[in-house]
Design an enzyme around this catalytic site. Structure first.
Site, PDB file in Angstrom:
ATOM      1  N   THR A  30     -98.766  -7.408   2.269  1.00 45.94           N
ATOM      2  CA  THR A  30     -97.321  -7.697   2.302  1.00 45.94           C
ATOM      3  C   THR A  30     -96.946  -8.710   1.215  1.00 45.94           C
ATOM      4  OG1 THR A  30     -97.644  -9.372   4.016  1.00 45.94           O
ATOM      5  CG2 THR A  30     -96.961  -7.186   4.756  1.00 45.94           C
ATOM      6  N   PHE A  37     -96.460  -1.973   8.832  1.00 46.30           N
ATOM      7  CA  PHE A  37     -95.819  -1.089   9.814  1.00 46.30           C
ATOM      8  C   PHE A  37     -95.224  -1.856  10.983  1.00 46.30           C
ATOM      9  CE2 PHE A  37     -98.374   3.094   9.044  1.00 46.30           C
ATOM     10  CZ  PHE A  37     -97.666   3.282   7.875  1.00 46.30           C
ATOM     11  N   GLN A 104    -108.043  -0.719   6.046  1.00 43.59           N
ATOM     12  CA  GLN A 104    -107.224   0.396   6.542  1.00 43.59           C
ATOM     13  C   GLN A 104    -106.183   0.762   5.490  1.00 43.59           C
ATOM     14  OE1 GLN A 104    -106.102  -0.469  10.907  1.00 43.59           O
ATOM     15  NE2 GLN A 104    -106.826  -2.428  10.144  1.00 43.59           N
ATOM     16  N   ILE A 106    -104.381   1.926   1.939  1.00 47.20           N
ATOM     17  CA  ILE A 106    -104.605   3.011   0.989  1.00 47.20           C
ATOM     18  C   ILE A 106    -104.184   2.579  -0.413  1.00 47.20           C
ATOM     19  CG2 ILE A 106    -104.386   4.818   2.735  1.00 47.20           C
ATOM     20  CD1 ILE A 106    -101.460   5.203   1.832  1.00 47.20           C
ATOM     21  N   ASP A 107    -103.802   1.307  -0.561  1.00 44.46           N
ATOM     22  CA  ASP A 107    -103.180   0.867  -1.815  1.00 44.46           C
ATOM     23  C   ASP A 107    -104.160   0.536  -2.933  1.00 44.46           C
ATOM     24  OD1 ASP A 107    -104.136  -1.720  -1.072  1.00 44.46           O
ATOM     25  OD2 ASP A 107    -102.275  -2.159  -0.007  1.00 44.46           O
ATOM     26  N   HIS A 122    -109.034   4.680   5.804  1.00 43.66           N
ATOM     27  CA  HIS A 122    -107.887   5.597   5.883  1.00 43.66           C
ATOM     28  C   HIS A 122    -107.617   6.291   4.554  1.00 43.66           C
ATOM     29  CE1 HIS A 122    -106.163   3.475   9.723  1.00 43.66           C
ATOM     30  NE2 HIS A 122    -107.170   4.290   9.973  1.00 43.66           N
ATOM     31  N   CYS A 148    -101.060  23.585  -5.478  1.00 44.48           N
ATOM     32  CA  CYS A 148    -102.291  23.506  -6.263  1.00 44.48           C
ATOM     33  C   CYS A 148    -102.133  24.282  -7.582  1.00 44.48           C
ATOM     34  CB  CYS A 148    -103.427  24.093  -5.419  1.00 44.48           C
ATOM     35  SG  CYS A 148    -104.974  24.301  -6.279  1.00 44.48           S
ATOM     36  N   SER A 188    -104.064  -7.330  10.354  1.00 45.48           N
ATOM     37  CA  SER A 188    -104.012  -6.064  11.100  1.00 45.48           C
ATOM     38  C   SER A 188    -103.543  -6.324  12.525  1.00 45.48           C
ATOM     39  CB  SER A 188    -105.380  -5.382  11.135  1.00 45.48           C
ATOM     40  OG  SER A 188    -105.302  -4.209  11.930  1.00 45.48           O
ATOM     41  N   ASN A 209    -103.841 -13.699  11.053  1.00 38.25           N
ATOM     42  CA  ASN A 209    -102.677 -12.826  11.187  1.00 38.25           C
ATOM     43  C   ASN A 209    -101.442 -13.663  11.481  1.00 38.25           C
ATOM     44  OD1 ASN A 209    -102.510  -9.771  11.238  1.00 38.25           O
ATOM     45  ND2 ASN A 209    -101.158 -10.275  12.940  1.00 38.25           N
TER      46      ASN A 209
HETATM   47  P1  NAD Z   1     -99.683  -3.248  10.991  1.00 38.13           P
HETATM   48  O1  NAD Z   1     -98.413  -3.092  10.238  1.00 38.13           O
HETATM   49  O2  NAD Z   1     -99.796  -2.579  12.303  1.00 38.13           O
HETATM   50  O3  NAD Z   1     -99.938  -4.798  11.244  1.00 38.13           O
HETATM   51  C1  NAD Z   1     -99.888  -5.728  10.190  1.00 38.13           C
HETATM   52  C2  NAD Z   1    -100.102  -7.090  10.782  1.00 38.13           C
HETATM   53  O4  NAD Z   1    -100.218  -8.003   9.704  1.00 38.13           O
HETATM   54  C3  NAD Z   1     -98.956  -7.580  11.667  1.00 38.13           C
HETATM   55  O5  NAD Z   1     -99.483  -8.045  12.888  1.00 38.13           O
HETATM   56  C4  NAD Z   1     -98.315  -8.722  10.858  1.00 38.13           C
HETATM   57  O6  NAD Z   1     -97.899  -9.785  11.675  1.00 38.13           O
HETATM   58  C5  NAD Z   1     -99.450  -9.166   9.983  1.00 38.13           C
HETATM   59  N1  NAD Z   1     -99.042  -9.696   8.675  1.00 38.13           N
HETATM   60  C6  NAD Z   1     -98.047  -9.256   7.866  1.00 38.13           C
HETATM   61  N2  NAD Z   1     -98.049  -9.942   6.713  1.00 38.13           N
HETATM   62  C7  NAD Z   1     -99.063 -10.859   6.804  1.00 38.13           C
HETATM   63  C8  NAD Z   1     -99.576 -11.860   5.933  1.00 38.13           C
HETATM   64  N3  NAD Z   1     -99.063 -12.063   4.711  1.00 38.13           N
HETATM   65  N4  NAD Z   1    -100.627 -12.599   6.360  1.00 38.13           N
HETATM   66  C9  NAD Z   1    -101.166 -12.413   7.600  1.00 38.13           C
HETATM   67  N5  NAD Z   1    -100.708 -11.486   8.462  1.00 38.13           N
HETATM   68  C10 NAD Z   1     -99.686 -10.701   8.064  1.00 38.13           C
HETATM   69  O7  NAD Z   1    -100.871  -2.839  10.009  1.00 38.13           O
HETATM   70  P2  NAD Z   1    -102.289  -2.202  10.334  1.00 38.13           P
HETATM   71  O8  NAD Z   1    -102.920  -2.864  11.505  1.00 38.13           O
HETATM   72  O9  NAD Z   1    -103.017  -2.173   9.047  1.00 38.13           O
HETATM   73  O10 NAD Z   1    -101.960  -0.708  10.769  1.00 38.13           O
HETATM   74  C11 NAD Z   1    -101.069   0.088  10.001  1.00 38.13           C
HETATM   75  C12 NAD Z   1    -101.666   1.336   9.376  1.00 38.13           C
HETATM   76  O11 NAD Z   1    -100.769   1.768   8.347  1.00 38.13           O
HETATM   77  C13 NAD Z   1    -102.956   1.065   8.679  1.00 38.13           C
HETATM   78  O12 NAD Z   1    -103.912   1.835   9.293  1.00 38.13           O
HETATM   79  C14 NAD Z   1    -102.761   1.498   7.225  1.00 38.13           C
HETATM   80  O13 NAD Z   1    -103.516   2.650   6.962  1.00 38.13           O
HETATM   81  C15 NAD Z   1    -101.343   1.929   7.081  1.00 38.13           C
HETATM   82  N6  NAD Z   1    -100.569   1.125   6.094  1.00 38.13           N
HETATM   83  C16 NAD Z   1    -101.119   0.826   4.893  1.00 38.13           C
HETATM   84  C17 NAD Z   1    -100.425   0.057   3.976  1.00 38.13           C
HETATM   85  C18 NAD Z   1    -101.072  -0.282   2.667  1.00 38.13           C
HETATM   86  O14 NAD Z   1    -101.955   0.431   2.214  1.00 38.13           O
HETATM   87  N7  NAD Z   1    -100.698  -1.395   2.051  1.00 38.13           N
HETATM   88  C19 NAD Z   1     -99.123  -0.385   4.276  1.00 38.13           C
HETATM   89  C20 NAD Z   1     -98.555  -0.021   5.525  1.00 38.13           C
HETATM   90  C21 NAD Z   1     -99.307   0.729   6.409  1.00 38.13           C
END
Ligand code: NAD
Length: 248
Positions: A30, A37, A104, A106-107, A122, A148, A188, A209
């Site tokens: 983030t 999400f 998790q 994909i970035d 993922h 394709c 996460s 977190n």
């Molecule tokens: P999630 O969105 O469910 O949870 C993210 C958690 O991170 C939240 O609890 C939030 O409070 C916390 N958070 C946000 N910013 C933060 C920071 N700077 N420092 C500390 N904590 C912070 O994410 P998840 O558990 O990874 O599950 C979502 C799924 O969606 C993943 O499996 C992933 O594959 C996918 N996803 C990926 C991306 C990416 O690749 N960047 C982005 C969005 C979703």
């Protein structure tokens, strides 16, 4: 316990551990401008249910709609740059503290920051593949067409969509977790299974977190701060010390 005492505790736990891994989620990215999400301010995802929009069912039902909904945020992921959290994890690996990162996300930002051992449970956004002839192509192909070039079949990204089976990286991550003494769970919400079950394989878990997670009560340590701050402070505390995986 205040922040600085929690940080000292984190440094102590990592010094005592002979096998430490990190498990990262969307929260680690983030600070690179990619919305997660499940934060309270969901940004990009205010209007969508990710489990629906990013599902294999949605792709098969209406490919045009699926790509309209997803290409924008994938492009955001591809343009993003690593932040302090990614760089600090790469630094911890270089200094031998961390065996690697199970992510998790994909970035691809852990690799961009210099992490070498990354399990992308993922999937990733480097390629796409044909669902008919299985030929892979560069992700850029999807900007032109979702068919394709070889057989005209439907292309899909190399990410694990909701409704897909898990990736090889996931099963390799399960193997590497064997004997894990310390797992740092960073950014996460631990709500997406089976990945959210990986902490059960670690002897001790630290949660970094911004918000509470369902794992907090079982964790050895919880730090509700931003990932970039905590991990860069940890790197600073450890200074020039080297961990058990340090290679000259
Ligand atoms: P999630 O969105 O469910 O949870 C993210 C958690 O991170 C939240 O609890 C939030 O409070 C916390 N958070 C946000 N910013 C933060 C920071 N700077 N420092 C500390 N904590 C912070 O994410 P998840 O558990 O990874 O599950 C979502 C799924 O969606 C993943 O499996 C992933 O594959 C996918 N996803 C990926 C991306 C990416 O690749 N960047 C982005 C969005 C979703």
């Amino acid at each position: 316990m205040d922040y600085s005492r929690r940080l000292d505790k984190l440094a102590q736990l990592i010094r005592e551990s002979t096998k430490t891994l990190a498990l990262t989620g969307a929260g680690v990215s983030t600070e690179s401008g990619i919305p997660d999400f499940r934060s309270k301010e969901k940004g990009l995802w205010n209007r969508f249910d990710p489990e629906e929009v990013a599902s294999i069912g949605a792709l098969e039902r209406d490919p045009a709609e699926f790509y309209r909904n997803n290409l924008k945020w994938w492009e955001l992921c591809l343009q993003a740059q690593p932040n302090e959290a990614h760089r600090s994890l790469a630094q911890l690996e270089r200094k031998g503290w961390l065996l690697g990162v199970i992510t998790q996300n994909i970035d691809g930002l852990h690799q961009k920051a210099g992490s070498k051992r990354v399990w992308e449970v993922h999937g990733h956004l480097r390629t796409c593949r044909c669902m008919k002839c299985k030929k892979t192509d560069q992700m850029d192909r999807l900007k032109e067409s979702y068919h394709c070039a070889a057989c005209g079949g439907l292309l899909r990204p190399s990410v694990v969509l909701f409704g897909d089976s898990m990736s090889n990286d996931y099963y390799n991550a399960e193997k590497v977790m064997s004997g894990c003494q310390l797992l740092l769970v960073v950014g996460s919400s631990l709500q997406v299974y089976p990945v959210a079950g990986l902490p059960y394989m670690a002897r001790q878990v630290v949660i970094i977190n911004r918000q509470p997670t369902p794992w907090d009560s079982q964790a050895r340590l919880v730090i509700n701060q931003s990932a970039g701050l905590v991990l860069s402070d940890l790197v600073e505390i450890l200074g020039d010390e080297k961990g058990p995986y340090y290679e000259c």
